[in-house]
Write an enzyme that holds these catalytic residues in place. Structure first.
Site, mmCIF file in Angstrom:
data_model
loop_
_atom_site.group_PDB
_atom_site.id
_atom_site.type_symbol
_atom_site.label_atom_id
_atom_site.label_comp_id
_atom_site.label_asym_id
_atom_site.label_seq_id
_atom_site.Cartn_x
_atom_site.Cartn_y
_atom_site.Cartn_z
ATOM 1 N N ASN A 76 1.004 -1.134 0.117
ATOM 2 C CA ASN A 76 0.017 -0.080 -0.075
ATOM 3 C C ASN A 76 1.008 1.259 0.062
ATOM 4 O OD1 ASN A 76 -1.846 1.963 0.292
ATOM 5 N ND2 ASN A 76 -2.550 1.390 2.341
ATOM 6 N N LYS A 78 0.022 4.252 -0.261
ATOM 7 C CA LYS A 78 -0.832 5.407 0.252
ATOM 8 C C LYS A 78 -0.491 6.443 -0.529
ATOM 9 C CE LYS A 78 -0.394 3.006 4.867
ATOM 10 N NZ LYS A 78 -0.189 3.288 6.339
ATOM 11 N N HIS A 160 -9.315 0.425 5.444
ATOM 12 C CA HIS A 160 -8.064 0.940 6.093
ATOM 13 C C HIS A 160 -8.486 1.598 7.106
ATOM 14 C CE1 HIS A 160 -4.074 2.061 6.530
ATOM 15 N NE2 HIS A 160 -3.782 1.031 5.891
ATOM 16 N N GLU A 162 -7.019 4.358 8.268
ATOM 17 C CA GLU A 162 -7.047 5.704 7.923
ATOM 18 C C GLU A 162 -8.302 6.280 7.103
ATOM 19 O OE1 GLU A 162 -2.194 5.025 7.387
ATOM 20 O OE2 GLU A 162 -3.443 5.544 5.455
ATOM 21 N N GLU A 230 -4.879 -5.374 10.620
ATOM 22 C CA GLU A 230 -3.981 -4.159 10.849
ATOM 23 C C GLU A 230 -4.158 -3.550 12.290
ATOM 24 O OE1 GLU A 230 -2.206 -2.531 6.914
ATOM 25 O OE2 GLU A 230 -4.128 -1.801 7.043
ATOM 26 N N GLY A 236 2.654 2.225 10.728
ATOM 27 C CA GLY A 236 3.326 3.454 10.733
ATOM 28 C C GLY A 236 4.016 4.074 11.966
ATOM 29 N N SER A 276 3.631 -1.946 10.316
ATOM 30 C CA SER A 276 4.982 -1.834 10.508
ATOM 31 C C SER A 276 5.539 -3.163 10.112
ATOM 32 C CB SER A 276 5.437 -1.467 11.831
ATOM 33 O OG SER A 276 4.976 -0.107 12.204
#
Length: 320
Positions: A76, A78, A160, A162, A230, A236, A276
């Site tokens: 991904n 992003k 996701h 985000e 996730e 991140g 990560s």
């Protein structure tokens, strides 16, 4: 998908490992450890949770996975990259030696999908990072499934964290997106995962199951879905769930699918880990039986490191 010892002592060690929990519902997977010396008792406790591989024949390489699908690694990208940096990344990927028994997908930013599609090896498929909930039209700023198909995308990343926690998409809206994409023939990488405060409150399973239910309520088939667990606290941040923490949740997800959808879907659906993941931790994570691959963020922007993660499928090979 753990690489599991075929000896009773190895299985006993696994039994002990499964009783260690961190931020999960404590009643989950209680195992009776009162008689480790009894072969019958041991297998009653462990058999439903782990596939123990044993054979007296010669050795050959096989992949130990609870799911029946191929190892799956997604990158991904992003909201990262420029035409030049993406051209360099594509060159690195095209020159990488990748294991054959892995499905590989990358998700570039929308504006670079056509560039990537026209220059990336056919060995790697293309995904979009999002799509609209229905057919295109007067929806300023959105991208329709039909448009990503027109660019050659075979997958889309949905749910996701985000999109959930920054953009504000809720479970039901994400489920509807998934249903529409699948109905148009686009595969869905269906993301789930808990916030740090939810894990610390012991709500990891509750959150993940609720998100899974929204997908299950909306879709008519799981044939083209990959579930990506996730944990939000690991995305991140440089923090990563331990292999044991990830395996606990992946196993719980597989059992939820078995109980609430079907045993066949539970067996066929690939459950991948994201948070990560990098070239240094992927091999140990990949050894776990219920980790069927990875969804990779920052490390997927580095061609050689992403290739290392893809090739971590070799860590799943056991003697059989």
């Amino acid at each position: 998908m753990a690489v599991v010892s075929t000896s009773l002592s190895g299985a006993t060690a696994v039994t002990g490992q499964l009783t260690q929990f961190s931020g999960l519902r404590k009643s989950f997977l209680k195992l009776d450890n009162s008689n480790h010396n009894s072969t019958q008792s041991l297998f009653q406790n462990v058999d439903s949770h782990l596939r123990l591989a044993s054979s007296n024949k010669g050795c050959r390489g096989v992949v130990a996975m609870a799911g029946s699908g191929k190892f799956f690694v997604g990158g991904n990208w992003k909201c990262n990259g420029t035409k030049d940096s993406i051209s360099k990344l594509v060159t690195e990927l095209n020159s990488a030696a990748l294991e054959s028994d892995v499905d590989v997908v990358v998700a570039p930013p929308f504006v670079y999908i056509d560039q990537v599609k026209s220059s990336l090896s056919d060995r790697i498929e293309i995904a979009a990072q999002n799509c609209w909930v229905g057919k295109g039209g007067a929806f300023t700023g959105e991208i329709s499934v039909e448009q990503i198909q027109d660019l050659g995308c075979k997958w889309v990343v949905l749910g996701h964290s985000e999109r959930r926690h920054v953009i504000g998409e809720d479970d039901q809206f994400i489920g509807k997106k998934a249903a529409y994409a699948l109905g148009q023939g686009v595969g869905v990488i269906a993301c789930i995962g808990e916030l740090l405060e939810e894990r610390e409150a012991g709500k990891t399973f509750d959150v993940c199951f609720k998100q899974l239910k929204a997908y299950a309520d909306a879709v008519s088939s799981w044939d083209n879905i990959v579930v990506a667990y996730e944990p939000v606290w690991a995305i991140g941040t440089g923090k990563v769930a331990s292999p044991e923490q990830a395996q606990e949740v992946h196993l719980a997800v597989r059992e939820w699918l078995s109980k609430n959808v079907s045993a066949e879907v539970s067996s066929k659906t690939r459950i991948i880990y994201g948070g990560s993941v990098n070239g240094g931790n992927c091999a140990e994570l990949a050894k776990k039986e219920d980790i069927d691959g990875f969804l990779v963020g920052g490390a997927s922007l580095k061609g050689p490191e992403f290739a290392t993660i893809i090739n971590s499928v070799t860590s799943k090979k056991v003697a059989a």
